[in-house]
Structures are given as structure tokens and as C-alpha cells.
Design an enzyme around this catalytic site. Structure first.
Site, PDB file in Angstrom:
ATOM      1  N   ASP A 178     -64.736  53.860  73.855  1.00  0.00           N
ATOM      2  CA  ASP A 178     -66.142  54.529  72.545  1.00  0.00           C
ATOM      3  C   ASP A 178     -65.655  54.124  71.388  1.00  0.00           C
ATOM      4  O   ASP A 178     -64.656  52.849  71.266  1.00  0.00           O
ATOM      5  CB  ASP A 178     -65.942  55.725  72.968  1.00  0.00           C
ATOM      6  CG  ASP A 178     -67.483  56.733  71.776  1.00  0.00           C
ATOM      7  OD1 ASP A 178     -68.216  56.503  73.061  1.00  0.00           O
ATOM      8  OD2 ASP A 178     -67.304  56.766  71.136  1.00  0.00           O
ATOM      9  N   LYS A 192     -66.823  63.153  78.049  1.00  0.00           N
ATOM     10  CA  LYS A 192     -66.993  62.753  76.986  1.00  0.00           C
ATOM     11  C   LYS A 192     -65.083  63.560  76.128  1.00  0.00           C
ATOM     12  O   LYS A 192     -65.031  64.316  76.845  1.00  0.00           O
ATOM     13  CB  LYS A 192     -67.700  63.524  75.917  1.00  0.00           C
ATOM     14  CG  LYS A 192     -67.461  61.921  74.982  1.00  0.00           C
ATOM     15  CD  LYS A 192     -68.266  60.558  75.832  1.00  0.00           C
ATOM     16  CE  LYS A 192     -68.198  59.696  73.938  1.00  0.00           C
ATOM     17  NZ  LYS A 192     -69.088  58.537  74.806  1.00  0.00           N
TER      18      LYS A 192
END
Length: 450
Positions: free
Chosen positions: A151, A111
């Protein structure tokens, strides 16, 4: 050794560790795997200096947490939001590792992102930020190393700018980002995939637990939070099937629909959100009631299915109790770690106490459809092919079915509960144990623990 407090990461680790207790009691040698897997393989932190429209230099922090590559290249989104910090990205990368394992595809976990806020910025400012961000990130990623995606705050526009910057820096056109435009390597239904996948997972839950609340029935009331990509496509799939969507929300408040949302209104909200607008501007819309500063969960007298789709920790213990009182039967996270530990405890207690209690699905299982289609996009890029919408949707349905079956089976075996007739297994335990075993076994075979 004392580390800085990282509350979001510590919460995710505690949830996994608690779920694993019955499994580790029976398989104590896996405790070493838990010690190893919780430490990221690599954490990158860097400075991003970009120029605003007034010619003034601005500085942000950039991050990439390359968590685990036992099952494939690091895979996970880039979040652009002022709240971004190392704790949040470690929690997301940790969750992503097990979520990706549950898809059955060859993807590790990672991430990244920045505390840059795209809201209120011009396209030129966003492009200059993306160029500056990629100027550092490009040396750490690649189609066989680390494949980022979108995201919160990172949509099609940002992915395009990031891809263009990488292409110039490396002088190569490869599938090193997912969520690309359809004309240049993207996959059909990638934008829809997380929301659609949640519904495909929930359909299996409903069939096992409460078929009377089928999503084909207008009488089935579905509460959704958020109004971004995940929430919009979750809502559109519910409406397409025939059930009634009663809520959406954003960071400023909730919009409750007395008679249910329409497809056209959801699409209008989608356009509003692309321009950075708020649901507050729709407060006077006939048939809808706006509640400033509130999430939907305490505002609904009756709700059958609740789908948190905004951000982490968006359902508190008190809100969970309100949902139970409103008759909710299914709670499935479209967001990552959407429920607090207190809320999860309420739902799990309800499931154990009552055959008609709440069945809860954690995001690492119910929302893995997004990253699953990212994996399918990677496969298409490797073959220089584009599959049809129908092909991708069929593969997504198959992946969500297999994910549900894995969680259901592992939950029945490793939840540590004596399951009575009619009692449903813990999907929380099932998702955590099944994902952990897959990652831990691969790590052991590769010599990461022994």
C-alpha cells in the site's frame, strides 16, 4: 456507548448506509446485516521497536484490522505512513471488504500498517523495522487466514523484507503476502494492476456515457492526481491507448503538462519517487508548470476524464465544482475514497440533472484491479504456477468488465431513482449495494446474523 471519533471510518460507513437506503427499505431484514458487518471481526494493535542507524531504539504503532472473512481470508494492504491510525485503517478495511466482493474472487477484507515513515530512512533501517513489525504480525496471518499486501509506503522492497522475516519465523515458504518479486512467487502486472484496472473500468464508462472522449483520441484530456504506483501506471496506460495526460501531483504540489505527459517522463518520475524525490525538483522542466501546495483539479481550464490516484478525500466540493465547470464527464477513483462526501454530491447531482453530466465511480469498484491481481497471485501460489503477462491481463480485463456490469445493473435497480431515457444509473449505489448483498448473504449462511 460512546466511541472515539473516527472521521474516515464514519464517512465510509455513512456513504454505504446512505447508498443502501432504497435496498433496505425493500428488504428490511438486511438491516441486521448492516449492524453486524460494520463491526470488524478483530482489531490488532501492537508496539514495534526497531533500531535506527545510530543504534537508538525507535518505537511505532503497528495495526492489523481483520474486518470480514465471510468470502475468504482477510485480504488488504499494509500502509506505512505517519498519518496511519485506527480510523483510517478501519475505513480502508471496511471498503476493502466490499471491493474484494466485487472482484468475484474468494477474499475477505482487512487492512493494516504502521505510523512508521519509510521516507528518509536507509534500507537497513527499513529492514530492521520490517523485521520488528513482522515479529508480532506473523502469528496473526497466513495464506488461509490473512494475506497482506503493499500500500502507500509499502513497495517491493518492504514486501521483500516482510516476506523474508515471515519465512524465517515460520520456517515455511507460502503465499502469505502479495506483491512479491517475480522470481519468488509474484505475479506479472501486479505493480500495474490498480492503474490498468482503473482504465479498463473507465473504458466501459466512456462507451456508455461519452464515446466521443475515447481514450484512443489525443484530444481526450485526462487529469490524474498522485505520482506513486497507481498514478504512474494509470498514466502509462492512458498514454499507451493514445489519450493525453495533463496532470500529476504529490503532497507538495501539482505538475501540469501543457501538451501532455510522455511515457519517458512518467518513467523518470517513477525513478524519482523510488528515491523519495518530489515533483518540485522538476519545476523548471520545459512544457510543464509546477503549482506548489495545489492539487490539479482547479488548475485545468478543460478536462474530460478525472482520475484521483493519490489518497483519501483529495477532491473537495469546491474542486468538484471546478471540474464540472471544466467539462469533466467521467470521474473514477484510483485512490480509496478519493472524493469527499461534498464532491460526490456535486458529481451525483450533475449526473441526475444532465445527460451530459458527470458519471462518478467509487474506488471500491474502479480501483479493485489491484486486489484482483493480488487474488490471482494467491491462486498462482496455491498451484505453484506463474501465468504469463497476457493471461493475467486478460483475467484482469474480465474481472473489471464483470465488476462494471454488476455495478451498472445494481445501480439501475437499487439507486432509488426514476431513471429517464438517457440517464445513467448511480455506480456509487450499484457498487455499495452489490458488494453489501454478496457479503451479507455469505455471513447469513455462515450464521453471523439471522
Amino acid at each position: 456507548m460512546v466511541f472515539p471519533s473516527e472521521p474516515e471510518f464514519e464517512q465510509a460507513l455513512h456513504e454505504l448506509t446512505t447508498s443502501l437506503e432504497p435496498f433496505l427499505a425493500a428488504n428490511p431484514h438486511y438491516k441486521k446485516a448492516l449492524d453486524v458487518v460494520q463491526v470488524p471481526e478483530r482489531v490488532l494493535q501492537f508496539r514495534v521497536v526497531w533500531e535506527d542507524d545510530q543504534g537508538v531504539p525507535q518505537v511505532n504503532r503497528g495495526f492489523r484490522v481483520q474486518y470480514n472473512s465471510a468470502l475468504g481470508p482477510y485480504k488488504g494492504g499494509l500502509r506505512l505512513h505517519p498519518s496511519v491510525n485506527l480510523s483510517i485503517l478501519k475505513f480502508l478495511g471496511f471498503e476493502q471488504t466490499f471491493k474484494n466482493a466485487l472482484t468475484g474472487l474468494s477474499m475477505g477484507g482487512g487492512k493494516g500498517g504502521s505510523d512508521f515513515d519509510p521516507k528518509g530512512k536507509s534500507d537497513s533501517e527499513i529492514r530492521r523495522f520490517c523485521n520488528a513489525f513482522m515479529l508480532e504480525l506473523y502469528r496473526h496471518i497466513g495464506k488461509d487466514t490473512d494475506v497482506p499486501a503493499g500500500d502507500i509506503g509499502t513497495g517491493a522492497r518492504e514486501i521483500g523484507f516482510l516476506f523474508g522475516a515471515y519465512k524465517k519465523l515460520r520456517n515455511e515458504f507460502t503465499g502469505m503476502l502479495t506483491g512479491k518479486g517475480l522470481n519468488w512467487g509474484g505475479s506479472f502486472i501486479r505493480p500495474e494492476a490498480t492503474g490498468y484496472g482503473v482504465i479498463y473500468y473507465v473504458e466501459h464508462m466512456i462507451a456508455k456515457a461519452c464515446p466521443e472522449y475515447s481514450l484512443t483520441l489525443p484530444s481526450t484530456l485526462v487529469a490524474i492526481s498522485g505520482s506513486g504506483n497507481v498514478a504512474q501506471f494509470t498514466a502509462l496506460k492512458v498514454i499507451e491507448l493514445g489519450a493525453t495526460v495533463v496532470s500529476l501531483s504529490d503532497s507538495r504540489g501539482s505538475l501540469i503538462a501543457e501538451k501532455g505527459y510522455t511515457k519517458e517522463f512518467i518513467q523518470e518520475i517513477g525513478q524519482l519517487k523510488l528515491k523519495g524525490g518530489s515533483l518540485e525538483s522538476l519545476a523548471d522542466r520545459s512544457g510543464y508548470t509546477y503549482h506548489a501546495g495545489k492539487r490539479p483539479w482547479t488548475l485545468l481550464p478543460t478536462v474530460h476524464i478525472a482520475l484521483p490516484g493519490a489518497t483519501q478525500n483529495e477532491v473537495s466540493k469546491e474542486e468538484a465544482e471546478a471540474l464540472v465547470a471544466a467539462g469533466v464527464r467521467i470521474v473514477a477513483e484510483g485512490s480509496n475514497m478519493g472524493c469527499t462526501e461534498g464532491a460526490i454530491a456535486v458529481f451525483e447531482a450533475s449526473r441526475k440533472a444532465n445527460p451530459k453530466g458527470v458519471w462518478y465511480a467509487p474506488g471500491k469498484a474502479s480501483n479493485c484491479g489491484g486486489v484482483a491481481v493480488s487474488g490471482l497471485e494467491m491462486a498462482q501460489n496455491s498451484q505453484r504456477l506463474a501465468w504469463s503477462t497476457e493471461e493475467v491481463d486478460a483475467k484482469l480485463k474480465s474481472i473489471m468488465t464483470e465488476c462494471f456490469n454488476i455495478c451498472y445493473s445494481a445501480g439501475g435497480k437499487w439507486s432509488g431513482e426514476e431513471l429517464k431515457e438517457g440517464t445513467l444509473p448511480s455506480l456509487l449505489s450499484g457498487a455499495n449495494v452489490a458488494g453489501f448483498i454478496k457479503v451479507a448473504d455469505a455471513m447469513k449462511e455462515q450464521g453471523d446474523w439471522w
